[in-house]
Motif scaffolding. Structure first.
Motif, mmCIF file in Angstrom:
data_model
loop_
_atom_site.group_PDB
_atom_site.id
_atom_site.type_symbol
_atom_site.label_atom_id
_atom_site.label_comp_id
_atom_site.label_asym_id
_atom_site.label_seq_id
_atom_site.Cartn_x
_atom_site.Cartn_y
_atom_site.Cartn_z
ATOM 1 N N PRO A 22 0.803 -1.226 0.000
ATOM 2 C CA PRO A 22 0.000 0.000 0.000
ATOM 3 C C PRO A 22 0.835 1.275 0.000
ATOM 4 O O PRO A 22 0.435 2.274 -0.609
ATOM 5 N N ARG A 41 1.881 1.850 -3.470
ATOM 6 C CA ARG A 41 0.692 2.229 -4.250
ATOM 7 C C ARG A 41 0.280 3.670 -3.963
ATOM 8 O O ARG A 41 -0.171 4.396 -4.860
ATOM 9 N N ARG A 42 0.454 4.114 -2.725
ATOM 10 C CA ARG A 42 0.138 5.527 -2.420
ATOM 11 C C ARG A 42 1.094 6.459 -3.160
ATOM 12 O O ARG A 42 0.684 7.493 -3.696
ATOM 13 N N ASP A 88 -6.100 5.191 -6.913
ATOM 14 C CA ASP A 88 -5.999 3.871 -6.276
ATOM 15 C C ASP A 88 -6.685 3.911 -4.904
ATOM 16 O O ASP A 88 -6.022 3.998 -3.864
ATOM 17 N N ALA A 99 -5.507 2.018 -1.660
ATOM 18 C CA ALA A 99 -4.197 2.297 -1.056
ATOM 19 C C ALA A 99 -4.302 3.234 0.148
ATOM 20 O O ALA A 99 -3.316 3.435 0.854
ATOM 21 N N TRP A 100 -5.496 3.805 0.364
ATOM 22 C CA TRP A 100 -5.637 4.876 1.363
ATOM 23 C C TRP A 100 -6.530 4.424 2.516
ATOM 24 O O TRP A 100 -7.760 4.500 2.428
#
Ligand SMILES: N[C@@H](CCC(=O)N[C@@H](CS)C(=O)NCC(=O)O)C(=O)O
Length: 291
Positions: free
Chosen positions: A199, A202-203, A280, A283-284
């Motif tokens: 993640p 991805r962030r 995305d 990712a959050w």
């Protein structure tokens, strides 16, 4: 007062990715503010960093006491010293020593691979056969990653047990192997896939995409292929609608920018936070908590 980390365009700057992971991946974001610089090329960084002499390279971290750290391993070591409970290095001495030697080998080497395969978080390319010197470095990467797993007994996705500085500094290399479709063995393939699915990475990618600064000067010529990491949940930015949240999941401020997902409308307090979420959503964690 926080430290300040200067980074380059998130889509292309490998050392900046590693340094940011050394912050975000270990929960240190509240201690470090980030400034993104957008040079036209990697060689154009210095002109944007006149206050950050003498090196003027990215990444650079200025500590809250004013020390200028213009090297990713210096940033790593300073963070590890200042935040000993954050787990930047493994506690186990064999895992820690192994992680240190791998991280430093990455930092001081792999010049052919860096040159042949520039990092790209914007898009991926049809498989490319590396030049001989870069192929030898790919083999070396596979050898030291396998060595780390063998001597530390790592069972999970990361090289020395829990995610540590060694993983952060190899993240750009794992993305490169995925970018250019390098045909690795299954263990290496799984390690690259773990980075693409992480993640934090991805962030970083979502913020790079949201900034809208893709630049031809940094792109490779080859034919593209779909991004090899996890497909984002489908979401779109919208102009109108009734958001189900009154305040931004990140800042707590009133909502001004909207996105649609799963037939529902969500709001954010600025365009960048909306767009990084659109890129995305999963990712959050603060956004996913709204679901
Ligand atoms: N020792 C530095 C090297 C950083 C480096 O060379 N960064 C590149 C961008 S990835 C840069 O700033 N290039 C511009 C220049 O060297 O003038 C590190 O790894 O942290």
């Amino acid at each position: 007062m926080t430290h300040r980390l200067y980074i380059g365009n998130r889509l292309y700057f490998s050392g900046s990715l590693a340094a940011w992971l050394m912050v975000d991946r270990f929960g240190l974001s509240p201690h470090v503010a980030t400034t993104v610089l957008y040079p036209a090329t990697e060689d154009g960084v210095g002109a944007l960093m006149t206050d950050l002499a003498p090196a003027r390279t990215l990444p650079t971290m200025v500590t809250k006491d004013g020390a200028i750290l213009s090297d990713s391993m210096a940033i790593a070591e300073e963070l590890a010293t200042r935040y000993p409970d954050a787990g930047l290095w493994p506690r186990d001495p064999v895992a820690r020593g192994t992680a240190r030697t791998l991280a430093n080998e990455m930092h001081s080497g792999f010049r052919a691979l860096r040159g042949a395969w520039p990092l790209n978080l914007h898009r991926s390319y049809q498989p490319v056969t590396p030049p001989a010197d870069a192929a030898a470095e790919c083999a070396r990467l596979e050898a030291i990653w396998a060595h780390a797993r063998a001597v530390t007994g790592a069972q999970g996705p990361w090289l020395c047990g829990d995610y540590c500085i060694a993983d952060a500094i190899f993240a750009p290399m794992a993305v490169r192997l995925a970018n250019y479709g390098f045909d690795t063995g299954p263990v290496t393939r799984a390690y690259c896939a773990a980075h693409l699915a992480d993640p934090a990475l991805r962030r970083w990618r979502a913020m790079g995409l949201a900034a809208g600064k893709a630049a031809a000067a940094f792109e490779h010529d080859g034919p593209p292929r779909p991004w090899p990491g996890p497909a984002p949940l489908p979401a779109t930015a919208v102009e109108t609608g009734t958001p189900q949240n009154a305040t931004c999941p990140y800042s707590g401020d009133p909502v001004t920018h909207l996105m649609r997902m799963d037939g529902r409308t969500f709001g954010f307090c600025n365009a960048f936070c909306r767009d990084k979420t659109v890129a995305d959503p999963a990712a959050w964690p603060a956004f996913m908590a709204l679901l």
